[in-house]
Design an enzyme around this catalytic site. Structure first.
Site, mmCIF file in Angstrom:
data_model
loop_
_atom_site.group_PDB
_atom_site.id
_atom_site.type_symbol
_atom_site.label_atom_id
_atom_site.label_comp_id
_atom_site.label_asym_id
_atom_site.label_seq_id
_atom_site.Cartn_x
_atom_site.Cartn_y
_atom_site.Cartn_z
ATOM 1 N N THR A 2 0.834 -1.202 0.000
ATOM 2 C CA THR A 2 0.000 0.000 0.000
ATOM 3 C C THR A 2 0.868 1.250 0.000
ATOM 4 O O THR A 2 2.068 1.224 0.281
ATOM 5 C CB THR A 2 -0.908 0.016 1.241
ATOM 6 O OG1 THR A 2 -0.083 0.108 2.398
ATOM 7 C CG2 THR A 2 -1.751 -1.241 1.316
ATOM 8 N N GLU A 5 2.445 1.870 3.336
ATOM 9 C CA GLU A 5 3.621 1.053 3.602
ATOM 10 C C GLU A 5 4.839 1.597 2.863
ATOM 11 O O GLU A 5 5.951 1.605 3.387
ATOM 12 C CB GLU A 5 3.329 -0.395 3.196
ATOM 13 C CG GLU A 5 2.304 -1.067 4.092
ATOM 14 C CD GLU A 5 1.928 -2.449 3.574
ATOM 15 O OE1 GLU A 5 2.170 -2.710 2.375
ATOM 16 O OE2 GLU A 5 1.396 -3.240 4.365
ATOM 17 N N LYS A 8 5.977 4.727 4.761
ATOM 18 C CA LYS A 8 6.642 4.448 6.036
ATOM 19 C C LYS A 8 8.013 3.835 5.828
ATOM 20 O O LYS A 8 8.875 3.938 6.701
ATOM 21 C CB LYS A 8 5.764 3.509 6.882
ATOM 22 C CG LYS A 8 4.465 4.171 7.333
ATOM 23 C CD LYS A 8 3.579 3.221 8.112
ATOM 24 C CE LYS A 8 4.032 3.079 9.523
ATOM 25 N NZ LYS A 8 3.056 2.302 10.334
ATOM 26 N N ASP A 158 -4.722 25.308 22.398
ATOM 27 C CA ASP A 158 -3.884 24.542 23.338
ATOM 28 C C ASP A 158 -2.464 25.114 23.383
ATOM 29 O O ASP A 158 -1.480 24.383 23.268
ATOM 30 C CB ASP A 158 -3.848 23.064 22.942
ATOM 31 C CG ASP A 158 -3.395 22.177 24.116
ATOM 32 O OD1 ASP A 158 -3.395 22.666 25.264
ATOM 33 O OD2 ASP A 158 -3.029 21.012 23.878
ATOM 34 N N GLY A 1349 47.688 6.710 55.769
ATOM 35 C CA GLY A 1349 48.994 6.124 55.531
ATOM 36 C C GLY A 1349 48.839 5.137 54.405
ATOM 37 O O GLY A 1349 47.767 4.956 53.879
ATOM 38 N N VAL A 1352 50.543 0.722 56.565
ATOM 39 C CA VAL A 1352 49.654 0.199 57.602
ATOM 40 C C VAL A 1352 48.571 1.222 57.923
ATOM 41 O O VAL A 1352 47.953 1.156 58.969
ATOM 42 C CB VAL A 1352 50.440 -0.149 58.881
ATOM 43 C CG1 VAL A 1352 51.332 -1.340 58.674
ATOM 44 C CG2 VAL A 1352 51.252 1.036 59.356
ATOM 45 N N ARG A 1354 48.674 4.347 58.819
ATOM 46 C CA ARG A 1354 48.892 5.073 60.061
ATOM 47 C C ARG A 1354 48.643 6.555 59.821
ATOM 48 O O ARG A 1354 48.383 6.995 58.709
ATOM 49 C CB ARG A 1354 50.313 4.818 60.571
ATOM 50 C CG ARG A 1354 50.574 3.341 60.851
ATOM 51 C CD ARG A 1354 51.934 3.144 61.465
ATOM 52 N NE ARG A 1354 52.174 1.731 61.707
ATOM 53 C CZ ARG A 1354 52.753 0.909 60.869
ATOM 54 N NH1 ARG A 1354 53.161 1.365 59.707
ATOM 55 N NH2 ARG A 1354 52.923 -0.357 61.163
ATOM 56 N N ASN A 1355 48.778 7.337 60.879
ATOM 57 C CA ASN A 1355 48.455 8.759 60.822
ATOM 58 C C ASN A 1355 49.471 9.537 60.013
ATOM 59 O O ASN A 1355 50.619 9.153 59.871
ATOM 60 C CB ASN A 1355 48.429 9.283 62.273
ATOM 61 C CG ASN A 1355 48.049 10.737 62.329
ATOM 62 O OD1 ASN A 1355 48.899 11.584 62.357
ATOM 63 N ND2 ASN A 1355 46.761 10.997 62.329
ATOM 64 N N LYS A 1376 57.459 7.694 49.717
ATOM 65 C CA LYS A 1376 56.168 7.335 49.141
ATOM 66 C C LYS A 1376 55.028 7.840 50.017
ATOM 67 O O LYS A 1376 54.007 8.319 49.531
ATOM 68 C CB LYS A 1376 56.088 5.813 48.989
ATOM 69 C CG LYS A 1376 54.764 5.333 48.427
ATOM 70 C CD LYS A 1376 54.740 3.821 48.361
ATOM 71 C CE LYS A 1376 53.384 3.346 47.891
ATOM 72 N NZ LYS A 1376 53.295 1.894 47.883
ATOM 73 N N ASP A 1474 46.926 -9.382 53.963
ATOM 74 C CA ASP A 1474 48.294 -9.397 54.487
ATOM 75 C C ASP A 1474 48.567 -10.730 55.193
ATOM 76 O O ASP A 1474 49.042 -10.778 56.325
ATOM 77 C CB ASP A 1474 48.501 -8.230 55.450
ATOM 78 C CG ASP A 1474 49.989 -7.982 55.727
ATOM 79 O OD1 ASP A 1474 50.827 -8.465 54.936
ATOM 80 O OD2 ASP A 1474 50.313 -7.323 56.732
#
Length: 1592
Positions: A2, A5, A8, A158, A1349, A1352, A1354-1355, A1376, A1474
């Protein structure tokens, strides 16, 4: 196939947007792509009601012809047809039609269609959050074009933001603008169906008549568009635009009887665009398409405007003011402090006013006279009659010729007293004679307390019922307002004046409309906010300088106009710069023409062109003075361009270009603007011969020659002294004038002047290097000039000449001419005889350079050589001079304030220069101090002189010296640091006289004492002294003996002031002090000891609160002494104690600290702290204690500052817990208001900072009976220090892990634990200051700030603090770790709960699990965080006995460890990371215990961070190979794959044991090999490992 079709197949559907199915139709809307790849929108519609429609047509039509007509009409009215027809028009803004296909049924009705439109990738209006107003106006204009085309065809029905689609683009300036396109015509109807009442549209955008079923007209689209525009206006990003359009949008939503049609809206927009010449420049029409739209609309409207038989009714937004009705052409609002209205007078109303004036001259004369008196208080009685006559004539003339009169109304609203006074100063400046001929000067200023009008109060012209309702509402509001009691006198006066005018109009006209107008007018004056209303009448035909004015002018005309405009600006700017009011300059020299207006000439001065028009060159210029809101009023001019022309006007004249370029270059050097303008005038006069041919410029050349004559004389006298290269040659660094150091709040270098003899005069040159605030440079010069204008005494003060910045370096030179006597002293000798003594700033004695130290030593030696009498005589001489000079200074300020009314009155801020001549006579001179000294230092100046005379012995020799210093602190804390406080400080020169006179009754000379007239009997005065003048918030009142302070509404004499604790390391560079005030109440005579504590630095008035309360004591002993009452606000607290003689020797904790305030671990401080903790814990609120204190939100009633009466009766200490915490840990908890929350972590938490302090000093506490007695209290038991005895160290990490015996029950019953140090709080001092309060009740929270750290975890301190690093042998890569610490700030944003100390978090989560170490508790000691773990009585696998290990035990070890690791992974989501023999413990019964979770991680944490997943933590030899080689890593995502690194670590442990103990098991060897494959994918997992073990 058609046709549909095939159609489209041309498009590929990408996305389905919407699908609608109902009884009428089926719709499918989708985004598709054509064969070229371009996106488009497909809309497929199936019509389901064709048969029903046909039946309706047959019923309504009588013949076949009518039926076919209805079928055609229905087909034509379909959406794709409207779209196709309108989108083909180039001027419309409609979504673009591409193509369509349709099919018809057997009746001829379209039953299916597909049409294609353009895709708009930027969405619709509902999707945008912000929009500029120029885009809103452009949208409005484009929708008006659409509606004009729809007018006789369709109704859209609208219109809403969702149906207006966008396309963004960049204009020539690179800014984003919006193009808008109206879409969705599915609801559109032709006007053929206008009588139908179908309810279609979106609820909030549907017109009321549609809902009420009153029919459809194209006015419903006007309503929807108005609603859409109003909703968009709420998203506007700007704050300066013409708000008159907002009112227009509101009118568009009126009921349909009064709603304007599209023609009226088009006419309104075209007219208001023309009226922009009367307004400030706004950006409403700056969109690239707006002018095109306006031009098109004007063409469309020509026929309608020329229709005289049916003239178009125009929209007028009207406003009533002072009896006249005006058309409001513009409303601009700058935030909430300034509204601006552009009004045009109503011609019809003018005739009425003429009649009023002619019939009632006397009444109008009186009213005009009243108005003039309000605006000019200087008119005298002798001139009133003349003024009345003149006003009559002027008013009559104006009313006869005021058609089209334009009035600009500027409303300046302010709620702040300082802002209001500045605005008044702005008005005064614009009223001054210097701008009379250059600006619109004949304006009126109304001062009151009510905003004259707001935008929402604008009354629009309405008709019918709405107008009657509005009148009723206005009358109702007026009656309500009349009932409101008005307290403000200014407002009453304003209302009376307006009522008089309105009543006269009412009496003359007897008109109900006028009555209503008056009611409306009065209703606008009912607010408590202060305002200034400025009415600026602009002459007929005044217009702003813009491009269209010059588009048809010849080159000569353009040149003359541009020269006149820039000359006008230059002259006005120079005159304004002389006043020191920099804030006005930037609007005069750079405004893109918004303030420059053409003014028509007088009729006698006009020259007409051939067509009868006035020549442009005859027009003059006037400035509309740039009233701005207060945020810009205070700022100095920061413009670097002399650009008064709009960008649309090109500048071709070489002189104009040179002026602009010279100003740009010179302004960047930050030299004073007055100097720049003087030099520009010289440049203009250099070219005078060339432009003399233009008679229009004669006025400006005459003015410039007058200015330049004075400037050239100054240049000749100084011979370009201020040029930097000349200054540099003249300066001799050995010839200097030293300046007496001053009492200030911050350390500064010593001040001095280079002495330069030049041209029979002597100059002092002040040099500044690295000016911190370069923009302050020009503003500072104006401050100096204003200061010297106030002083007006060159005999004592340095005369400012000029300033210069060296362009090649950051050096600034300030040049002063020395006073004549000081200059002659220099010239009479071969060497400098200005032997000034110079003392270091007493705040900074330990940080002085060598030169300063030498000066101090010389000064002290000289002072020691003299007798006390000589020093006393010198001090007396200088103080007397200084007192008399200060009195003269204050008198000058009073005179200047009365005569000049300056915007800002400068306070005392002077260099003090002390000289001595050959006759050994000392003299004082002064120079304005630009930096380093706060303006309130008149008190400190007396201290400076004493410090110069006596040196460091001053406070010992003169007992009032300390009082002077502390009084200055008190004043300074009130003024400079925190201006918003509830207290006030009063002092006078006589008060300072009395203070110094206490040391020596003969100190002062008689003429000074007589001039001050001190009242010695004023101690019982009931009221505050009458104010002589006010400088900011310091009150200089009548002469009184004592300084005074007003606290909580009660006035006290200040008998003495002592200095308390100092927060020396404050992050703002300030010192927050505690001052001890000895006060005496004026009324009762009661004496108090008052502790004044500075807590915060809040300047926001909203945060200011006042709370005066009596403390409810919870403990009633003699140890903690609470004050009688406390007066506090958000910044300052006053603690009042009844004065006792024992208070004379009160001490602070500083008195008991060791080593110069570095050690606070003395036993007295420890006792005081324990007493305070006991006091704090006893003061929690109870719900049943009957308290109704709603103002106290804390759960604790304890005070932050108390007196502690030690039991040994040897000392009385004032303890400020905030100060002690600051000294111990650097955390300034005074910066937060959350007192209870902070104290929960500092004191009540266990462990906490306080427990750390106690544990650190446990030996002292356990050996002190008083401490033990305090700790025996039931509230204090938990604070008793833990007794710990170290049994042995774990060797592999010295001092980090130890076996300890702990007394857990307090009865010497010891229990063995493993103690491990997991971090430190040493950095808390720095962290606390930078990041505020820290909750220490949970160790996990410490990790965000302190505990970072790599090896380990650490602080930081482990790696930044050498002592700590040496103490703990961490065996890690130091460099490091330092690199890791540099990224420290990145961790601040991480989740605290998943951060360090992670070991603590992990051990807490696995507490109770078999096969792992068990945590017991944690504590703080010596700033180290320790955890205590249950002692496991066994050996680690590194040290295990050979008798215990064989093949059987190896299988047992492997089996236990694999299950422990599997449970950790599956149940707790933890990976150990570890595994090594050191971390695995074993008992003789082969029970295994896994230890050391220092680098363990939660699974989620690891798998979300690949760098962390493959980090090189752990121990070499036991790490998995994929850590180091990416080729060995698995192919899958780490988030989904099992964690096999612990399997490899376990393999290494087993390999070590098998090798050490010579295992011969082949099965074990085979299994261990599977665990140890280097490639991740080949290695078995823990689950597979357990399955293999189960099979064995």
């Amino acid at each position: 196939m058609t046709g549909f079709e095939i159609f489209k197949k041309k498009y590929q559907v990408i996305q389905i947007l919407n699908e609608i199915n109902n009884n009428l139709e089926e719709r499918l809307i989708s985004i598709a792509k054509d064969k070229s790849g371009k996106l488009c929108v497909l809309k497929e519609i199936k019509y389901l009601n064709n048969k029903k429609k046909l039946e309706e047509f047959k019923k309504e039509e009588k013949n076949e012809e009518g039926i076919q007509k209805r079928i055609y009409q229905r087909n034509f009215n379909l959406e794709f047809n409207h779209l196709k027809n309108f989108s083909q028009m180039n001027h419309t803004s409609i979504i673009k039609y591409i193509e369509h296909i349709e099919s018809k049924d057997e009746f001829g009705l379209v039953d299916r269609c597909i049409f294609v439109t353009e895709y708009y990738e930027d969405g619709d209006l509902s999707s945008i959050k912000e929009i500029e107003f120029k885009d809103i106006i452009n949208l409005f204009l484009k929708m008006l074009i659409n509606l004009k085309e729809f007018q006789n065809v369709i109704i859209h029905r609208d219109i809403k933001p969702e149906n207006i689609f966008l396309r963004k683009f960049k204009n020539n300036d690179g800014k984003v603008e919006l193009d808008c396109y109206l879409g969705d015509y599915g609801s559109a109807q032709t006007l053929y169906t206008q009588n139908k009442s179908t309810l279609i549209g979106t609820n909030q955008y549907i017109a009321p008549e549609v809902i009420e079923k009153k029919g459809h007209t194209n006015l419903i689209d006007i309503y929807s568009l108005g609603k859409t525009l109003l909703s968009l206006s709420k998203r506007n990003t700007g704050f300066v635009y013409n708000r008159i359009y907002l009112k227009l949008f509101e009118i568009m939503t009126n009921p349909f009887e009064t709603r304007p049609n599209v023609n009226q809206l088009i006419e309104f927009m075209c007219r208001h665009h023309e009226n922009l010449k009367y307004t400030l420049l706004v950006s409403d029409f700056q969109h690239r398409d707006s002018i095109k739209c306006l031009n098109y609309l004007k063409e469309k409207l020509i026929g309608i405007l020329d229709n005289k038989t049916n003239p178009l009714k125009k929209i007028h937004i009207d406003m009533e003011f002072q009896g006249k009705t005006y058309h409001c052409n513009g409303v601009l609002r700058s935030e909430y402090l300034r509204n601006e209205y552009i009004l045009e007078n109503y011609p019809i109303n003018n005739n009425n006013n003429n009649n009023n004036n002619n019939n009632n001259n006397n009444n109008n004369n009186n009213n005009n006279n009243n108005n003039n008196n309000n605006n000019n208080n200087n008119n005298n009685n002798n001139n009133n009659n003349n003024n009345n006559n003149n006003n009559n004539n002027n008013n009559n003339n104006n009313n006869n010729n005021n058609e089209g009169e334009v009035v600009q109304v500027i409303e300046l609203v302010s709620t702040d007293e300082k802002h209001y006074s500045v605005l008044e100063g702005h008005i005064n400046l614009s009223e001054s004679p210097i701008l009379n001929s250059l600006s619109f000067h004949d304006f009126k200023v109304i001062r009151g307390t009510a905003p004259i009008m707001h935008f929402n109060d604008i009354n629009t012209s309405t008709t019918g019922e709405e107008e009657e309702e509005e009148k009723k509402d206005n009358l109702k509001r007026q009656n309500e307002n009349n009932q409101i009691e008005q307290e403000d006198k200014g407002e009453k006066h304003l209302k009376e004046t307006l009522n008089n005018n309105n009543n006269n109009n009412n009496n003359n006209n007897n008109n109900n409309n006028n009555n209503n107008n008056n009611n409306n007018n009065n209703s606008n004056y009912n607010s408590n906010r202060k305002c200034l209303l400025v009415l600026v009448p602009m002459k007929n035909h005044s217009f702003r300088l813009y491009k269209d004015i010059l588009k048809n002018a010849d080159e000569t005309t353009v040149e003359i106009i541009q020269l006149k405009a820039i000359f006008h600006s230059l002259l006005a700017s120079y005159l304004v710069s002389l006043t020191g009011v920099d804030f006005a300059l930037q609007f005069l020299i750079r405004g893109d023409g918004i303030n420059v207006y053409f003014e028509p000439p007088q009729p006698s001065d006009t020259t007409t062109s051939n067509n009868g028009e006035i020549k442009l060159t005859d027009y003059g210029f006037k400035f509309l003075f740039p009233f701005k809101h207060v945020s810009t009023v205070y700022s100095e001019c920061n413009s670097t361009y002399f650009d008064i022309f709009p960008q649309s006007i090109p500048v071709k004249n070489p002189l104009v270009k040179e002026i602009q370029q010279f100003f740009k270059d010179e302004s960047q050097t930050k030299i004073p603007f007055t100097t720049i303008f003087q030099r520009l005038i010289s440049i203009v006069l250099r070219e005078e011969y060339q432009y003399k041919k233009y008679k229009e410029l004669e006025y400006y050349f005459e003015a410039f020659n007058s200015i330049d004559h004075h400037y050239q004389q100054l240049k000749i006298n100084n011979e370009n002294l201020v040029k930097s290269e000349y200054i540099t040659r003249l300066i001799d660094s050995k010839e200097i004038i030293k300046v007496v150091n001053h009492l200030t709040f911050m350390p500064v270098d010593d001040y001095f002047f280079y002495v330069v003899p030049h041209n029979e005069k002597v100059y002092g040159i002040e040099v500044y290097k690295n000016f911190q605030d370069i923009d302050f440079f020009g503003h500072a010069i104006n401050i100096i000039r204003l200061s010297l204008a106030i002083l007006n005494d060159h005999s004592k003060h340095f005369k400012f000449i000029d300033a210069h910045k060296d362009i090649n370096s950051s050096i600034y030179y300030f040049v002063y001419e020395l006073p004549p006597s000081l200059a002659s002293n220099y010239k009479s000798t071969s060497e400098i005889q200005i032997n000034n003594k110079n003392n270091n700033n007493f705040y900074n004695n330990n940080n002085n350079n060598n030169n300063n130290n030498n000066n101090n030593n010389n000064n002290n030696n000289n002072s020691n050589d003299k007798s006390d009498n000589e020093n006393k005589l010198l001090f007396k001489q200088l103080i007397n001079q200084h007192f008399n000079n200060c009195i003269e200074f204050i008198n000058n300020i009073n005179t200047f304030a009365r005569e000049k009314n300056p915007i800002n009155i400068l306070l005392y801020s002077m260099h003090t220069i002390i000289t001595k001549n050959e006759m050994n006579v000392s003299s004082l001179y002064y120079s304005y101090m630009l930096f380093g000294k706060v303006n309130q230092c008149i008190i400190g100046s007396f201290y400076d002189i004493g410090k110069w005379v006596y040196g460091d012995q001053f406070e010992k020799k003169i007992k009032s010296a300390t009082f002077l210093k502390n009084l200055q602190y008190l004043v300074w804390y009130k003024m400079s640091m925190i201006s918003n406080n509830h207290h006030q400080v009063y002092f006078s020169l006589s008060n300072l006289y009395s203070i110094l006179n206490e040391d020596d009754k003969d100190m002062m000379i008689l003429n000074l004492e007589s001039s001050l007239k001190i009242n010695e009997n004023n101690e019982n005065e009931e009221s505050l002294p009458q104010k002589l003048f006010k400088l900011d918030d310091i009150e200089f009142g009548d002469n009184f003996k004592y300084s005074k302070i007003l606290i909580g509404g009660i006035c006290y004499y200040i008998l003495n002031i002592k200095e308390g604790d100092i927060f020396k390391e404050d992050q703002f560079g300030l010192e927050k002090k505690i001052l001890l005030l000895e006060l005496k109440q004026l009324e009762s005579g009661k004496k108090y000891l008052c502790f004044r504590k500075q807590s915060h630095q809040t300047n926001t008035l909203k945060e200011l609160k006042f709370n005066c309360r009596t403390i409810n004591k919870k403990i009633n002993d003699e140890i903690i002494l609470e004050p009688l009452f406390v007066v506090e606000d958000s910044n300052v607290t006053f603690h009042f104690y009844e004065y006792k003689s024992s208070f004379e020797n009160i001490k602070s904790i500083e008195s008991y600290s060791k080593d110069n305030s570095t050690d606070y671990n003395g036993i007295v401080i420890i006792r005081s702290l324990l007493y305070y903790i006991q006091y704090y814990l006893s003061n929690y609120k109870n719900d049943d204690d009957g308290s109704d204190d709603d103002n106290d939100n804390d759960n604790n009633r304890s005070l932050k500052l108390v007196l502690v009466n030690m039991k040994d009766n040897e000392s009385l200490i004032y303890l400020d817990i905030q100060y002690l915490i600051y000294r111990l840990y650097g955390v300034d908890i005074s910066l937060t208001n959350e007192w209870t929350k902070i104290n929960e972590s500092l004191i009540n938490g266990t462990p906490s900072l306080i427990t750390n302090f106690i544990q650190t000093n446990r030996n002292k506490i356990l050996n002190d009976s008083i401490c033990l007695e305090i700790l025996s209290n039931e509230l204090m038991i938990k604070f008793k220090p833990i007794e710990i005895e170290i049994q042995r160290e774990i060797n592999h990490v010295t001092s980090v892990v130890s076996v300890v015996d702990v007394d857990v029950s307090g009865n010497s019953s010891k229990k063995k634990f493993v103690r491990k140090a997991i971090g430190s709080i040493i950095d808390l001092k720095i962290i606390g200051k930078n990041y505020g309060g820290i909750d220490l009740s949970n160790p996990r929270s410490l990790g965000t700030y302190n505990l970072i750290g790599d090896s380990v975890f650490r602080n930081i301190s482990f790696f930044e603090n050498k002592k700590l690093f040496e103490k703990f042998d961490t065996n890690v890569n130091f460099q490091k770790e330092i690199e890791f610490v540099k990224n420290y700030s990145k961790f601040l944003n991480f989740d605290i709960s998943n951060r360090i100390p992670r070991e603590y978090s992990i051990l807490k989560s696995i507490k109770g699990m078999n096969g792992v170490v068990q945590i017991d508790s944690w504590y703080l000691e010596n700033d180290i965080i320790y955890i205590l773990m249950d002692y496991f009585d066994g050996q680690n696998l590194l040290e295990v006995s050979q008798d215990l290990i064989n093949d059987f035990t190896l299988f047992s070890i492997l089996n236990q460890l694999s299950k422990i690791l599997f449970e950790l992974e599956t149940v707790y989501s933890i990976h150990h990371r570890d595994l090594k023999p050191d971390n695995i413990l074993i008992k003789n019964d082969l029970t295994i215990c896994l230890a050391d979770f220092g680098i363990s991680h939660f699974s989620k944490e690891l798998k979300n961070d690949q760098d962390l997943y493959y980090s090189k933590d752990g121990t070499l030899g036991y790490q998995s190979p994929e850590i180091y080689s990416s080729e060995l890593r698995g192919n899958g995502d780490i988030k989904n794959q099992p964690y096999k690194m612990d399997v490899f670590g376990l393999r290494c442990v087993m390999k070590y044991l098998m090798s050490k103990f010579n295992s011969s098991s082949s099965k074990l060897k085979e299994l261990v090999e599977k665990m140890g494959f280097f490639n991740y994918d080949d290695r078995i997992s823990l689950k597979e490992l357990i399955e293999c073990l189960n099979k064995l």
